[in-house]
Design a protein around this motif. Structure first.
Motif, PDB file in Angstrom:
ATOM      1  N   ALA A   1      69.833 -32.361 -28.668  1.00 53.02           N
ATOM      2  CA  ALA A   1      69.569 -33.302 -29.768  1.00 53.02           C
ATOM      3  C   ALA A   1      68.274 -34.065 -29.500  1.00 53.02           C
ATOM      4  O   ALA A   1      67.432 -34.222 -30.385  1.00 53.02           O
ATOM      5  CB  ALA A   1      70.738 -34.264 -29.911  1.00 53.02           C
ATOM      6  N   LEU A   2      68.102 -34.512 -28.246  1.00 52.58           N
ATOM      7  CA  LEU A   2      66.881 -35.263 -27.929  1.00 52.58           C
ATOM      8  C   LEU A   2      65.656 -34.346 -27.972  1.00 52.58           C
ATOM      9  O   LEU A   2      64.557 -34.784 -28.305  1.00 52.58           O
ATOM     10  CB  LEU A   2      67.004 -35.933 -26.560  1.00 52.58           C
ATOM     11  CG  LEU A   2      68.087 -37.021 -26.468  1.00 52.58           C
ATOM     12  CD1 LEU A   2      68.164 -37.578 -25.063  1.00 52.58           C
ATOM     13  CD2 LEU A   2      67.813 -38.156 -27.458  1.00 52.58           C
ATOM     14  N   SER A   3      65.857 -33.065 -27.654  1.00 49.95           N
ATOM     15  CA  SER A   3      64.704 -32.155 -27.693  1.00 49.95           C
ATOM     16  C   SER A   3      64.193 -32.022 -29.132  1.00 49.95           C
ATOM     17  O   SER A   3      63.004 -31.853 -29.360  1.00 49.95           O
ATOM     18  CB  SER A   3      65.075 -30.789 -27.133  1.00 49.95           C
ATOM     19  OG  SER A   3      65.795 -30.041 -28.081  1.00 49.95           O
ATOM     20  N   HIS A   4      65.108 -32.133 -30.125  1.00 51.14           N
ATOM     21  CA  HIS A   4      64.654 -32.104 -31.525  1.00 51.14           C
ATOM     22  C   HIS A   4      63.727 -33.286 -31.787  1.00 51.14           C
ATOM     23  O   HIS A   4      62.698 -33.169 -32.443  1.00 51.14           O
ATOM     24  CB  HIS A   4      65.838 -32.212 -32.490  1.00 51.14           C
ATOM     25  CG  HIS A   4      66.737 -31.017 -32.459  1.00 51.14           C
ATOM     26  ND1 HIS A   4      66.249 -29.720 -32.464  1.00 51.14           N
ATOM     27  CD2 HIS A   4      68.086 -30.909 -32.441  1.00 51.14           C
ATOM     28  CE1 HIS A   4      67.277 -28.881 -32.431  1.00 51.14           C
ATOM     29  NE2 HIS A   4      68.400 -29.569 -32.417  1.00 51.14           N
ATOM     30  N   LEU A   5      64.112 -34.423 -31.245  1.00 48.89           N
ATOM     31  CA  LEU A   5      63.311 -35.633 -31.429  1.00 48.89           C
ATOM     32  C   LEU A   5      61.947 -35.457 -30.750  1.00 48.89           C
ATOM     33  O   LEU A   5      60.907 -35.813 -31.299  1.00 48.89           O
ATOM     34  CB  LEU A   5      64.061 -36.808 -30.803  1.00 48.89           C
ATOM     35  CG  LEU A   5      63.528 -38.176 -31.168  1.00 48.89           C
ATOM     36  CD1 LEU A   5      64.081 -38.587 -32.519  1.00 48.89           C
ATOM     37  CD2 LEU A   5      63.938 -39.196 -30.125  1.00 48.89           C
ATOM     38  N   VAL A   6      61.994 -34.877 -29.540  1.00 48.20           N
ATOM     39  CA  VAL A   6      60.758 -34.663 -28.792  1.00 48.20           C
ATOM     40  C   VAL A   6      59.815 -33.759 -29.585  1.00 48.20           C
ATOM     41  O   VAL A   6      58.606 -34.007 -29.664  1.00 48.20           O
ATOM     42  CB  VAL A   6      61.094 -34.043 -27.415  1.00 48.20           C
ATOM     43  CG1 VAL A   6      59.837 -33.545 -26.734  1.00 48.20           C
ATOM     44  CG2 VAL A   6      61.793 -35.063 -26.531  1.00 48.20           C
ATOM     45  N   VAL A   7      60.386 -32.737 -30.207  1.00 48.00           N
ATOM     46  CA  VAL A   7      59.539 -31.825 -30.989  1.00 48.00           C
ATOM     47  C   VAL A   7      58.931 -32.568 -32.184  1.00 48.00           C
ATOM     48  O   VAL A   7      57.759 -32.393 -32.513  1.00 48.00           O
ATOM     49  CB  VAL A   7      60.369 -30.619 -31.467  1.00 48.00           C
ATOM     50  CG1 VAL A   7      59.566 -29.780 -32.434  1.00 48.00           C
ATOM     51  CG2 VAL A   7      60.782 -29.776 -30.280  1.00 48.00           C
ATOM     52  N   GLN A   8      59.740 -33.418 -32.814  1.00 52.01           N
ATOM     53  CA  GLN A   8      59.244 -34.152 -33.985  1.00 52.01           C
ATOM     54  C   GLN A   8      58.107 -35.099 -33.627  1.00 52.01           C
ATOM     55  O   GLN A   8      57.151 -35.236 -34.353  1.00 52.01           O
ATOM     56  CB  GLN A   8      60.382 -34.998 -34.598  1.00 52.01           C
ATOM     57  CG  GLN A   8      61.448 -34.201 -35.275  1.00 52.01           C
ATOM     58  CD  GLN A   8      60.880 -33.326 -36.376  1.00 52.01           C
ATOM     59  OE1 GLN A   8      59.999 -33.738 -37.134  1.00 52.01           O
ATOM     60  NE2 GLN A   8      61.343 -32.101 -36.443  1.00 52.01           N
ATOM     61  N   TYR A   9      58.263 -35.810 -32.508  1.00 57.34           N
ATOM     62  CA  TYR A   9      57.287 -36.844 -32.159  1.00 57.34           C
ATOM     63  C   TYR A   9      56.520 -36.413 -30.928  1.00 57.34           C
ATOM     64  O   TYR A   9      56.362 -37.175 -29.974  1.00 57.34           O
ATOM     65  CB  TYR A   9      58.004 -38.171 -31.901  1.00 57.34           C
ATOM     66  CG  TYR A   9      58.729 -38.664 -33.126  1.00 57.34           C
ATOM     67  CD1 TYR A   9      58.041 -39.347 -34.131  1.00 57.34           C
ATOM     68  CD2 TYR A   9      60.082 -38.435 -33.291  1.00 57.34           C
ATOM     69  CE1 TYR A   9      58.695 -39.779 -35.268  1.00 57.34           C
ATOM     70  CE2 TYR A   9      60.745 -38.864 -34.434  1.00 57.34           C
ATOM     71  CZ  TYR A   9      60.046 -39.550 -35.416  1.00 57.34           C
ATOM     72  OH  TYR A   9      60.687 -39.972 -36.545  1.00 57.34           O
ATOM     73  N   GLU A  10      56.044 -35.171 -30.970  1.00 54.33           N
ATOM     74  CA  GLU A  10      55.466 -34.588 -29.780  1.00 54.33           C
ATOM     75  C   GLU A  10      54.319 -35.409 -29.208  1.00 54.33           C
ATOM     76  O   GLU A  10      54.260 -35.674 -28.014  1.00 54.33           O
ATOM     77  CB  GLU A  10      54.978 -33.201 -30.142  1.00 54.33           C
ATOM     78  CG  GLU A  10      54.740 -32.348 -28.974  1.00 54.33           C
ATOM     79  CD  GLU A  10      54.473 -30.941 -29.453  1.00 54.33           C
ATOM     80  OE1 GLU A  10      53.380 -30.720 -29.978  1.00 54.33           O
ATOM     81  OE2 GLU A  10      55.353 -30.092 -29.327  1.00 54.33           O
TER      82      GLU A  10
END
Length: 1347
Positions: A668-677
């Motif tokens: 779930a956090l990796s999705h966030l990381v991808v969004q706000y790279e």
């Protein structure tokens, strides 16, 4: 002894006791035995689905070629007299030849039209070669790729020739003209079906095959030789797809019996019921049905296609029976091709089975290509004869008196047969013969409910049953039934569809196309539906919206999100789980659904599930929130705020007790990381800078003299292996700072005079700078760097730099990921490592590119590195790894602050793991070149780019995104879906009284009862000595904790980071494996969970991590069942007691404490923290003991106090008693488990005190040896054993009398025993296990005669 034998022989005592004991074992709950612990979390292997017709076909054109030449018999067959005359049920001699020919042609066309009304029919009556050619080529031209049927009746021409010719006429009908099958093939093309009704028809089939072969060879030659005449022509179609039906073998003549029609084969193929009834009447058995004549048969009332009439019912039964015979006899792929691909072909082949049965009775063997196995003797034909018999026996009364028609019991009986198969059969058996009939019954309203019920029970047998049902052709039927509004069908249809979609999710498209999703939406929204049916409905909808945009849109239109949100808090856990998964899937990469969710504040409603008691539900909620933030659409301030909120809510699960939840959290956090790279790249660079500039403080350059925490972070001190510095004693591993007298002692090389003090007994451990094996080249951030970053971040100036600004969310999430990268469960840390390294790699690539562009300087858009390096180092020494607690109980999202700012508290493991293959290798010698730049796009947001970079920016972002997100998934949803594919109605094995699992369990429980009984007899008699050495062996590492298995002759011995298992009866080593804890941590306690049944072993290390192992000591590889951070804020300065635990099997609760200020209680059923009891003391907890009956917890502390807590009370009033009678560190506090049980506690000084929890003072005091290092109390026999630094063991009874002193090992050398590092009594037998610093592990017991 006499007393004993009496006791033994008294069956009443023995039995009552045994039964009682048995029941206690049966009633004990089991921990960590759920599917999520025993299975791999992954979906089932997809079965290759062959049921879906790749190429459905239609027969669009039919050529009817009749060569009858009425009145003139061909010369090569001598006919009998009388002879079979009827053609298409018409006597050609009853009218003029021309009229007869036309009428027969018209009739044949009508007969075919019953089966395929929409085809184009062309008759060719007594034709010439040219007419046939013209007919065939025109039909093929119009049919294009579809199928053409060629029906040939050769009753008026000679038999086919061996050269492969059939006969037609010349223009004047003076000659028979041969027509080569080769030419016919050329004109007809492929795909085609040929029906030959003539004598010796088998010859045509053989020639056809030879010609087809010849064609292929010619084509091969033409392909090699360009001058070949065929090379320039278009490729003629292959004849492999052609089907042929012939009336008889190559050497047979057609039957001439005058009672039969002349075209018997055609009649069977096109009017099966009529000919079947006539044939039935011609058999001898027909005499048993009185009053039925051939004339009467003509008068059967009804229409073929009306199933309520006698004729229609017979036709329906006939279809069911022939379909069933074919399905049972034919290979599956052939059945699909002939019986499911094309309606006309299927009808002809069903009727061909009848032709085989009837014509064989007249010595004719119909032939087909592809060949079918013989079916004329199949048992189902008897069911057909019975159905015909029942129907015909009613005929006279129906026709003469007009009585009502009684329906056939055929379908009801077949369903009963199917039911018998379902209830009586064994596991591995042939598929049920009746399956195709069940399919037919779905068409009837009378039996539909029962058929669906049985079908559901069949599908429940497993994926193989679903595949079988789909291959029979069930799909269109159950799809059509979704249009029915009958409420009673709902539960059955929902069940059946859940089973189908669990095995073959590709049906999502068919459902949406036919609006089937609306059916399930209405079931889900219906509050009167039982929860399990709503669960199946939401599972079906979750499959419909899974990676399928059309499905997502359709369900969004159908209000799926609102319906799901209403049921988020349903009491049924499986429903909650699937509602969350369904929500997570509908807004996965589908922005309008996400905004719909925002409007309904879906994310806030999902928060409540993050603390759900069921781990799978928490997991599903994390998944849903993860896809919620993982949307790639345009960002607005509003959506960013929401993402940040969700991220901070998710961050609270960082210490969840279940690894599946934490794995889902990383994704779930990796999705966030991808969004706000770009934001994360900035944070990553900042942390990497910090880490480079951070100097690890070591005692050598430390100004504080009292720093007694060497070895832990300093490369300076060698790894000490001397006896004193590494003894890891449970008793003497005191907290380093509590003991004030130790504060100013510097540790000398060997530990010297200060060696005995509890404070520096375990100071040795490897330096963190050498942590783990050499770094994995593929990882930019090694475990070591990440560990260092975690420590830096705890007082890093990042906070002061960024403040509580917009960016702080990213730093916090980065810390959460750093923490997860050091998770004790390898899968979790692997995933987190991948996310961190992906960003680190990206950030360094960007920075490199940037340096080239800016000729080497970092631009201002990255946060500046802190300049105050000096203060940084000083801070490091002072507040080394201060902690921030983010336990879920602390309501609001944690905010960073300079004083307590790290989410992390865990220590990385040596990287003994394979790197996931999807990660591109990191090459340090990159220079200015970025070899993987296509995977790591340069993002403009972070650095001021030159204009030359702008162009390639946009199209690359997708490529990098896949680097993290595609590979990152946990398989949780697919694994959860397996539930629906597996049998739901079957009794689980453990409840099946005859199953092996159950028998093994009964055996174990009987063994337990025996151990309890026999050991009780010994302890009741009283143990007077305990020095008989029954086992001694050298352990691979210095024993630090020992634990007897309660019922097996097995003992677990832990050294610093590994566990060894010994069989103490046989004296052999069973297993030795690595616990997986990092190098500078050690195992400080162990417990057997489920000791009465399938035992698993829990290990606790002094960094607060708990790991649970199974499959040890039994020739299999030990496997980690689960692992989690039991205590999240171990104070590294007081590494004295490490972590202590106590386990309650009855309640499934695990008490944990140690170098912390709380006693934390974990519920293993829910895998979550249920309570934190503040100890109210400033020192560590050294010993825990609980009594489930009284809800009491007794704790011994490092300051000498013994505290009693009642866990039913609130945190402020739960401490019900504090005893401060001991002057020093409490080695052990034991709470007896009887209703009036006392607390026995012992301190380092050797004073044993007995407390009654209701009294404020001790009720008894005994003095034992001073300088205790280890102690244990026997729970049954009232013995206690003390081990001291002075290398001997004293065993006392409850009166304080020494019953044994052990100083030497038995055996030839009789050497002195080493300093005692650990002691443990067996829970039942009078056995004492002793581990000492010289690596030896020995077990002592009472005298032999007693045992």
């Amino acid at each position: 002894m006499k007393m004993d034998t009496e006791l033994l022989n008294s069956p009443v005592v023995g039995l009552a006791e045994e039964e009682e004991v048995d029941m206690t074992d049966w009633n004990l709950p089991l921990a960590y035995m759920k599917k999520r612990h025993t299975e791999k979390i992954e979906g089932s292997k997809a079965l290759a689905q062959s049921w879906r017709m790749k190429d459905r076909m239609k027969t669009v054109s039919v050529a009817l070629v009749l060569c009858l030449n009425v009145g003139v018999d061909p010369p090569d067959v001598v006919k009998t007299s009388p002879c079979a005359r009827l053609e298409c049920w018409i006597d050609p001699l009853s009218m003029s030849p021309q009229k007869a020919l036309e009428t027969i042609g018209a009739n044949l066309q009508k007969q075919y039209e019953n089966w395929q009304p929409r085809a184009r029919y062309k008759q060719s009556l007594d034709p010439t070669v040219d007419e046939v050619k013209k007919l065939c080529t025109s039909l093929r031209r119009n049919a294009k790729e579809e199928r053409v049927l060629f029906h040939y009746n050769g009753h008026g021409v000679p038999r086919p020739t061996v050269n492969g010719e059939i006969w037609v006429f010349n223009k004047n009908y003076t000659q028979y003209i041969p027509l080569s099958i080769y030419d016919l093939q050329t004109w007809m093309g492929s795909p085609s079906i040929f029906v030959y009704d003539c004598s010796n028809a088998g010859i045509i089939v053989k020639s056809f095959k030879q010609f087809a072969l010849q064609r292929e060879q010619e084509l091969e030659v033409a392909a090699i030789n360009p001058n070949h005449p065929l090379a320039q022509m278009p490729l003629p179609p292959s004849m492999k797809n052609c089907i042929q039906l012939a009336a008889c073998e190559a050497s047979e003549l057609l039957p001439m019996n005058p009672d039969l029609p002349a075209d018997l084969f055609t009649s069977c193929l096109t009017t099966p019921i009529k000919i079947a009834l006539r044939w039935f009447c011609m058999q001898k058995s027909a005499k048993l049905v009185p009053g039925v004549t051939l004339d009467l048969i003509e008068k059967i009332p009804g229409r073929l296609n009306d199933r309520r009439t006698p004729l229609g019912e017979l036709n329906w039964i006939f279809t069911a029976i022939t379909d069933t015979i074919a399905w049972n006899v034919l290979p599956r792929d052939l059945f699909q091709k002939l019986f499911r691909q094309d309606l006309l072909v299927a009808s002809l082949f069903r009727n061909f089975l009848l032709a085989e049965r009837i014509m064989r009775s007249y010595n004719c063997t119909p032939v087909s290509s592809p060949r079918l196995p013989p079916t004329y003797m199949h048992a189902m034909w008897q069911a057909w004869d019975l159905a015909v018999d029942i129907c015909l026996s009613q005929l006279p009364t129906i026709i003469e008196e007009g009585t009502a028609f009684r329906h056939s019991p055929f379908f009801a009986e077949q369903l009963t047969a199917f039911q018998v198969w379902l209830t009586m059969g064994v596991e591995n058996r042939n598929p049920p013969e009746q399956l195709p009939i069940v399919l037919q019954v779905l068409l009837s309203q009378v039996h539909r409910l029962r058929a669906l019920d049985l079908l559901g029970r069949f599908l429940d047998l497993g994926p193989w049953a679903v595949s079988l049902a789909l291959s029979v052709g069930i799909f269109p039927y159950v799809l059509k039934l979704l249009q029915s509004s009958a409420r009673e069908l709902r539960p059955l249809l929902v069940f059946i569809w859940a089973k189908i979609l669990a095995v073959d999710s590709s049906c999502q498209a068919d459902l949406v196309k036919d609006n089937g999703h609306k059916y399930f939406l209405s079931v889900l929204a219906d509050p009167y539906m039982p929860a399990e049916h709503r669960t199946m409905a939401v599972f079906i909808l979750a499959v419909i919206v899974n990676n399928y945009n059309t499905g997502q849109e359709a369900c969004l239109q159908g209000n799926l999100i609102a319906i799901c949100l209403e049921q988020l808090n349903d009491p049924h856990p499986l429903l909650r789980q699937w509602v969350a998964i369904c929500l997570g899937r509908i807004w996965q990469n589908f922005d309008s659904a996400r905004w719909c969710g925002v409007r309904d504040s879906a994310h806030e409603k999902l928060y409540s599930l993050l603390s759900d008691p069921i781990p799978e539900v928490r997991c599903a909620a994390v998944f849903a929130l993860g896809t919620f933030v993982g949307n790639s659409a345009e960002r607005t301030d509003h959506s960013t705020t929401i993402d940040h909120n969700v991220a901070m809510m998710l961050a609270q699960l960082i210490n969840d007790g279940s690894p599946i939840v934490r794995k889902e959290l990383v994704v779930a956090l990796s999705h966030l990381v991808v969004q706000y790279e770009s934001n994360f790249c900035t944070v990553a660079l900042q942390f990497m800078e910090e880490e480079k500039n951070y100097v690890v403080p070591s005692p050598a350059n430390s100004t504080e003299t009292g720093n007694v925490t060497p070895g832990r972070d300093s490369p300076a001190i060698p790894r000490l292996r001397s006896v004193n510095s590494y003894t890891n004693l449970r008793a003497a591993t005191t907290s380093r700072t509590l003991n004030k007298s130790l504060q100013n002692l510097n540790l000398n090389e060997e530990g010297g005079p200060a060696a005995f003090s509890p404070g520096n007994l375990s100071t040795s451990s490897s330096a963190s700078s050498t942590l783990g094996s050499p770094d994995n080249d593929e990882y930019l951030l090694s475990f070591e760097i990440i560990d260092k970053m975690r420590r830096v971040s705890s007082y890093s100036s990042l906070n002061s730099l960024i403040g509580v600004s917009f960016n702080s969310v990213y730093t916090q999430i980065w810390r959460v990921l750093l923490h997860l990268a050091a998770d004790p469960f390898p899968d979790v840390s692997d995933l987190a490592m991948r996310v961190l390294n992906s960003i680190a790699y990206k950030a360094t690539m960007n920075a490199r590119t940037q340096r080239i562009l800016d000729s080497g300087s970092l631009t201002q858009s990255a946060p500046a590195s802190p300049t105050s390096k000096g203060t940084l180092i000083h801070q490091a020494g002072a507040s080394h790894r201060s902690k921030r607690s983010t336990s879920p109980s602390s309501g609001s999202p944690p905010m960073p602050s300079a004083s307590s700012s790290s989410l992390t508290n865990e220590v990385p493991k040596p990287p003994v793991r394979e790197a996931p293959p999807a990660r591109p290798p990191y090459t340090p010698t990159l220079g200015g070149q970025a070899p993987h730049s296509q995977q790591f796009p340069r993002t403009r947001k972070m650095f001021d780019k030159g204009p030359d970079q702008a162009a390639e920016d946009g199209d690359e972002t997708a490529a990098h995104r896949s680097f993290i997100s595609v590979n990152l998934q946990t398989g949780l949803c697919d694994w959860s879906a397996k539930y629906f594919a597996q049998p739901v109605m079957k009794i689980p094995e453990e409840h099946d009284l005859e199953s092996q699992v159950r028998k093994e369990r009964e055996w174990r429980f009987l063994r337990n009862a025996r151990v309890r009984r026999q050991s009780q007899r010994i302890t009741q008699r009283g143990v007077t000595r305990l020095d008989d050495q029954i086992f001694i062996n050298r352990n691979p590492g210095v024993p630090s904790v020992v634990k007897f298995h309660p019922f097996n002759p097995c003992i677990a011995v832990a050294d610093k980071d590994s566990i060894c298992f010994w069989d103490w009866e046989k004296g052999e080593r069973l297993d030795y494996f690595y616990n997986g804890n990092p190098r500078y941590t050690r195992i400080t306690s162990m417990e057997y969970l489920n000791g009465h049944d399938c035992s698993i072993l829990l290990t606790a290390t002094d960094d607060g991590a708990l790991r649970i192992w199974k499959n040890f000591a039994d020739q299999r590889n030990p496997e980690m069942v689960t692992a989690w951070q039991g205590l999240s804020d171990m104070l590294p300065t007081t590494r004295g007691a490490g972590m202590v635990v106590d386990w309650e099997q009855e309640t499934g609760l695990l008490m944990t404490s140690g170098d912390v200020r709380v006693i934390r209680i974990w519920d293993t059923e829910r895998e979550m923290k249920v309570q934190d009891i503040p100890t109210g003391a400033d020192s560590c907890v050294t010993s825990l003991s609980c009594d489930p009956q009284r809800s009491l917890v007794a704790a011994g502390l490092g300051d000498g106090s013994v505290r009693v807590y009642d866990r039913r009370m609130g945190p402020n009033e739960c401490r019900v008693m504090t005893y401060r009678e001991h002057g020093a560190w409490v080695v052990k506090a034991h709470l007896q488990k009887e209703p009036e049980g006392h607390i026995i506690s012992v301190s380092v000084n050797g004073d044993v005190r007995f407390f009654d929890p209701r009294m404020p003072e001790s009720i008894n005091i005994l003095q034992t040896v001073k300088g205790l290092t280890a102690l244990d109390i026997h729970p049954q026999a009232n013995l206690f054993a003390c081990g001291s630094m002075n290398q001997f063991i004293a065993v006392y009874n409850s009166n304080g009398d020494v019953i044994s002193n052990i100083k030497y090992y038995d055996g030839f050398m009789g050497q002195r025993i080493g300093a005692i590092s650990c002691l443990a009594f067996h829970p039942y037998w009078p056995h004492l296990a002793v581990g000492s610093n010289d690596y030896y592990m020995s077990i002592y017991s009472a005298e032999k005669r007693l045992r």
